[in-house]
Design a protein around this motif. Structure first.
Motif, PDB file in Angstrom:
ATOM      1  N   MET A  60       1.008  -1.536   0.131  1.00 20.63           N
ATOM      2  CA  MET A  60       0.053  -0.358   0.163  1.00 20.63           C
ATOM      3  C   MET A  60       0.740   1.279   0.694  1.00 20.63           C
ATOM      4  SD  MET A  60      -3.210   1.189   2.884  1.00 20.63           S
ATOM      5  CE  MET A  60      -4.210   2.616   2.532  1.00 20.63           C
ATOM      6  N   LYS A  61       0.725   1.979  -0.999  1.00 17.49           N
ATOM      7  CA  LYS A  61       1.283   3.154  -1.046  1.00 17.49           C
ATOM      8  C   LYS A  61       0.901   4.451  -0.169  1.00 17.49           C
ATOM      9  CE  LYS A  61       2.773   2.191  -5.513  1.00 17.49           C
ATOM     10  NZ  LYS A  61       2.803   2.621  -7.115  1.00 17.49           N
ATOM     11  N   PRO A  62       1.751   5.071   0.638  1.00 13.73           N
ATOM     12  CA  PRO A  62       1.929   6.082   1.468  1.00 13.73           C
ATOM     13  C   PRO A  62       1.219   7.626   0.143  1.00 13.73           C
ATOM     14  CG  PRO A  62       4.097   6.139   0.715  1.00 13.73           C
ATOM     15  CD  PRO A  62       3.801   5.026   0.415  1.00 13.73           C
ATOM     16  N   LYS A  63       0.248   7.495   1.095  1.00 15.36           N
ATOM     17  CA  LYS A  63      -0.724   9.395   0.533  1.00 15.36           C
ATOM     18  C   LYS A  63      -0.228  10.070   1.737  1.00 15.36           C
ATOM     19  CE  LYS A  63      -4.137   6.017  -2.715  1.00 15.36           C
ATOM     20  NZ  LYS A  63      -5.082   5.943  -2.391  1.00 15.36           N
ATOM     21  N   ILE A  64      -0.827  10.246   3.040  1.00 11.55           N
ATOM     22  CA  ILE A  64      -0.159  11.498   3.628  1.00 11.55           C
ATOM     23  C   ILE A  64       1.515  10.724   3.978  1.00 11.55           C
ATOM     24  CG2 ILE A  64      -0.854  11.492   6.048  1.00 11.55           C
ATOM     25  CD1 ILE A  64      -2.764   9.618   6.319  1.00 11.55           C
ATOM     26  N   ALA A  65       1.719  12.494   4.202  1.00 15.46           N
ATOM     27  CA  ALA A  65       3.024  13.112   4.537  1.00 15.46           C
ATOM     28  C   ALA A  65       2.938  13.621   5.894  1.00 15.46           C
ATOM     29  CB  ALA A  65       3.500  14.260   3.359  1.00 15.46           C
ATOM     30  N   VAL A  66       4.047  13.297   6.938  1.00 17.53           N
ATOM     31  CA  VAL A  66       3.844  14.473   7.692  1.00 17.53           C
ATOM     32  C   VAL A  66       5.118  15.067   8.352  1.00 17.53           C
ATOM     33  CG1 VAL A  66       3.374  14.207  10.830  1.00 17.53           C
ATOM     34  CG2 VAL A  66       1.685  12.372   8.859  1.00 17.53           C
ATOM     35  N   THR A  67       4.728  16.203   9.446  1.00 15.53           N
ATOM     36  CA  THR A  67       6.210  17.125   9.456  1.00 15.53           C
ATOM     37  C   THR A  67       6.172  17.139  11.055  1.00 15.53           C
ATOM     38  OG1 THR A  67       4.755  19.377   9.155  1.00 15.53           O
ATOM     39  CG2 THR A  67       5.769  18.134   7.376  1.00 15.53           C
ATOM     40  N   ALA A 108       2.215   6.326   5.718  1.00 15.27           N
ATOM     41  CA  ALA A 108       2.478   7.776   6.470  1.00 15.27           C
ATOM     42  C   ALA A 108       4.376   7.844   6.226  1.00 15.27           C
ATOM     43  CB  ALA A 108       1.678   8.203   7.411  1.00 15.27           C
ATOM     44  N   ILE A 109       4.588   8.782   5.227  1.00 11.76           N
ATOM     45  CA  ILE A 109       5.812   9.649   5.734  1.00 11.76           C
ATOM     46  C   ILE A 109       6.070  10.850   7.117  1.00 11.76           C
ATOM     47  CG2 ILE A 109       7.884  10.577   3.981  1.00 11.76           C
ATOM     48  CD1 ILE A 109       6.255   8.983   1.818  1.00 11.76           C
ATOM     49  N   VAL A 110       7.314  10.780   7.226  1.00  9.75           N
ATOM     50  CA  VAL A 110       7.158  11.531   8.411  1.00  9.75           C
ATOM     51  C   VAL A 110       8.815  11.930   7.826  1.00  9.75           C
ATOM     52  CG1 VAL A 110       7.117  11.676  10.709  1.00  9.75           C
ATOM     53  CG2 VAL A 110       5.717  10.101  10.171  1.00  9.75           C
ATOM     54  N   VAL A 111       8.582  13.288   8.264  1.00  7.22           N
ATOM     55  CA  VAL A 111       9.375  14.307   7.916  1.00  7.22           C
ATOM     56  C   VAL A 111       9.757  15.682   9.055  1.00  7.22           C
ATOM     57  CG1 VAL A 111      10.690  16.023   7.222  1.00  7.22           C
ATOM     58  CG2 VAL A 111       8.845  14.543   5.336  1.00  7.22           C
ATOM     59  N   GLU A 112      11.591  15.339   9.688  1.00  4.63           N
ATOM     60  CA  GLU A 112      11.188  15.291  11.166  1.00  4.63           C
ATOM     61  C   GLU A 112      12.202  17.076  10.659  1.00  4.63           C
ATOM     62  OE1 GLU A 112      13.429  15.048  15.096  1.00  4.63           O
ATOM     63  OE2 GLU A 112      12.093  13.623  14.188  1.00  4.63           O
TER      64      GLU A 112
END
Length: 638
Positions: A1-8, A29-33
């Motif tokens: 399942m490909k991520p459709k949500i990005a998080v900072t 989800a891809i999380v970016v700090e």
């Protein structure tokens, strides 16, 4: 399942929380700090590699992202309680507190006063919109005597410590993170639904045989489908997004567009060709917001009419079957045939109800064959096979000059051709309310008037109609006239589906084997017993017609030893589909479940509803009145 949500994320603990909630909700989800401008830069790299539909962020970073991306941004801001906790922690260090926040999230004066009263010391508020301003505000706070910095994310805490002050993070609670993910999923679902509806509408418009042109409120052309390109001889790139008023004199014919008033079935000549067009304004709450024009090439309409008429007449006007042609051994079919014979010997109208493929037309032929009208014509027509205007002219005929392309001298309708015999109206439930009114008059007055004519023609016709749906429900929904329903339903014959008379399956198998052996010059005498078992276990949604097609395939492929394998695969694949018995648990708006625990009954309701919705979880959630997330949780619990 490909991520459709990005998080900072603005601090490591929040990063961990985001990833944990993402895993628990099975939502990649891809999380970016990163925060502010740095978050914009890192997210751009993510968007270059992934198809992100929603971004989750918080505070000033969320506002910065909204200015830089067109993708929806959801705030996972800290709650008032989270802020109070941070202030309480800061008070233990010093009574000289500075609160750092983005402009959109600044604390109202009364709220700030309430916080000061709770913690028992004053709070100064510092506003920033980027990292540079945050640095400047930290220095200003230091000069004003602030000893503890609250807010500003991890960057604010680090800058405060570098300036010799204490820093306190405002932590985002788990509840806020979960709610942010839920809102993100709802947005993704809505965007998917909008995308499906847009693509659905585009496919219909692009593949319609009619030319379609649409104008918006500013009279700019927003739709120009391939059929319009072909009929008008214009590429869409020359007209799309351009004002119709500037195109009338150079590219588009003026009568087609005019001033937006309604016009229907108007004829327009384009060089050597003619088109029939309709122009309808789009009204929303009494306001005109645009216009839709549809048109057809007259020559195509004429070719279509000729082809349909040829197909209808090739069927002939005689009855080709009788009750001896019906293959069965079951008692339920024996009773049905006896009832049909009883009806056949009368002259009353008959309504045949049965699923597709059960043999409704075969019964209609057979009833005509034993009636007193058997020497008269038998005329059959599928009411769902023709558009309304053609169906009307086929049923009632037309006079010369009634419309463009009308045959010289006119043409008698099927009611006239069936005079002294029987007319069989298949799929009667598909005709429009307008035609229903005309049909009712024919049944009541026993006379017809051709399209475009004023002469009344008496007819003596027995009507047998058929439907594969519940016409009574159609009456209740206002889709079928009640007076016509009662006129057609004098005698009612229900044809049982094949799944209710499975003892007929072996007899039908032998019958179709013989039929296709003769047709294809084969010598297939039987089918393997395990295939017969599969057939007896199968629900046969296509009824006898489906069985006939399967036997035809078996006879054709049997020589190459492919038949058994193909049929086995066919049944195994089909058994994975929802069983019709699941659908038949519905009676109107009622569903029947077995008695059990509340959890067991709830599971059975969801399972049967899922079968009814053909596995569409969005429709299932709507029917249950819950969100997809709640449905997902319930399914996971079960």
């Amino acid at each position: 399942m490909k991520p459709k949500i990005a998080v900072t994320s603005s601090y490591p603990e929040l990063t961990t929380l985001f990833r944990r909630v993402s895993e628990e909700m099975a939502t990649p989800a891809i999380v970016v700090e990163a925060v502010l401008e740095e978050a914009v830069q890192k997210l751009q790299e993510v968007l270059n590699q992934h198809k992100i539909e929603v971004i989750i962020s918080r505070g000033g970073t969320a506002e910065t992202l909204k200015k830089n991306f067109s993708i929806p941004v959801i705030n996972a801001d800290a709650t008032d309680f989270d802020i109070l906790q941070a202030f309480w922690k800061a008070r233990k260090v010093s009574h000289h507190i500075g609160f750092f926040t983005y402009d959109h999230a600044r604390l109202e004066s009364d709220f700030l006063a309430g916080m000061e009263e709770i913690i028992g010391c004053p709070i100064r508020q510092f506003i920033y919109s980027n990292i540079k301003e945050l640095q400047e505000q930290i220095i200003a706070a230091k000069k004003s005597g602030v000893e503890v910095v609250v807010g500003g994310g991890n960057t604010g805490v680090q800058l405060a410590q570098k300036a010799g002050m204490h820093g306190v993070l405002v932590y985002t609670s788990r509840r806020a993170v979960v709610r942010a993910f839920q809102r993100a999923l709802e947005i993704i679902e809505l965007r998917q639904k909008d995308l499906e509806q847009t693509q659905w509408l585009k496919t219909i418009i692009d593949h319609a045989f009619d030319g379609i042109v649409a104008l918006n409120q500013e009279r700019e052309i927003t739709v120009f489908n391939p059929a319009a390109e072909k009929i008008l001889g214009l590429p869409r790139e020359k007209v799309l997004s351009r004002s119709a008023d500037t195109l009338v004199s150079t590219l588009l014919p003026a009568p087609l567009l005019m001033d937006g008033t309604e016009e229907t079935e108007k004829v327009l000549r384009l060089g050597d060709a003619q088109i029939v067009f309709n122009r309808v304004p789009i009204m929303v709450e009494g306001q005109n917001i645009g216009m839709v024009i549809t048109f057809q090439d007259v020559t195509r309409v004429q070719r279509l009419e000729q082809r349909i008429r040829k197909e209808l007449y090739n069927k002939g006007l005689i009855s080709r079957f009788n009750f001896d042609d019906i293959v069965y051994c079951s008692s339920i079919m024996e009773k049905t045939i006896e009832r049909a014979k009883q009806f056949g010997r009368t002259d009353s109208t008959v309504l045949i109800i049965g699923e597709s493929g059960t043999g409704k037309e075969l019964f209609a032929h057979s009833m005509h064959a034993i009636s007193d009208r058997r020497k008269g014509p038998f005329v059959a027509i599928n009411c769902a096979a023709l558009p309304e205007n053609l169906l009307e002219s086929e049923l009632f005929g037309y006079e010369e000059g009634a419309f463009t392309g009308a045959r010289k001298g006119g043409k008698p309708g099927l009611f006239e051709l069936a005079h002294g015999g029987t007319i069989f109206l298949d799929e009667i439930g598909k005709i429009s309310l307008n035609l229903q009114a005309r049909l009712l008059r024919v049944l009541q007055e026993k006379e017809v008037r051709r399209v475009g004519g004023d002469r009344i023609i008496p007819v003596d016709v027995r009507v047998i109609s058929a439907a594969n749906e519940d016409l009574n429900r159609a009456v209740q929904n206002g889709e079928f006239r009640s007076d016509l329903y009662f006129r057609l339903n004098v005698l009612n014959l229900k044809i049982p589906p094949l799944r209710e008379r499975k003892e007929d399956i072996p007899v039908l198998i032998n019958h179709f084997l013989n039929k296709f052996n003769r047709k294809f010059d084969k010598k297939v005498t039987s089918i393997p017993s395990y295939l017969k078992e599969l057939m007896l276990s199968y629900s046969w949604p296509g009824n006898v017609r489906e069985l006939e097609n399967i036997i035809e395939r078996y006879v054709i492929l049997e020589q190459n030893n492919q038949a058994s394998k193909e049929l086995e695969c066919y049944f195994k694949e089909t058994f994975q589909q929802p069983d019709r018995s699941e659908v038949n648990c519905w009676q109107g708006d009622t569903i029947t479940v077995r008695e059990g625990t509340l959890e067991e009954m709830e599971l059975e309701i969801i399972r049967k509803l899922d079968a009814k919705m053909n596995g569409n979880r969005t429709l299932l959630a709507q029917k249950l009145g819950i969100s997809r997330t709640t449905l997902w949780k319930k399914l996971k619990e079960f």
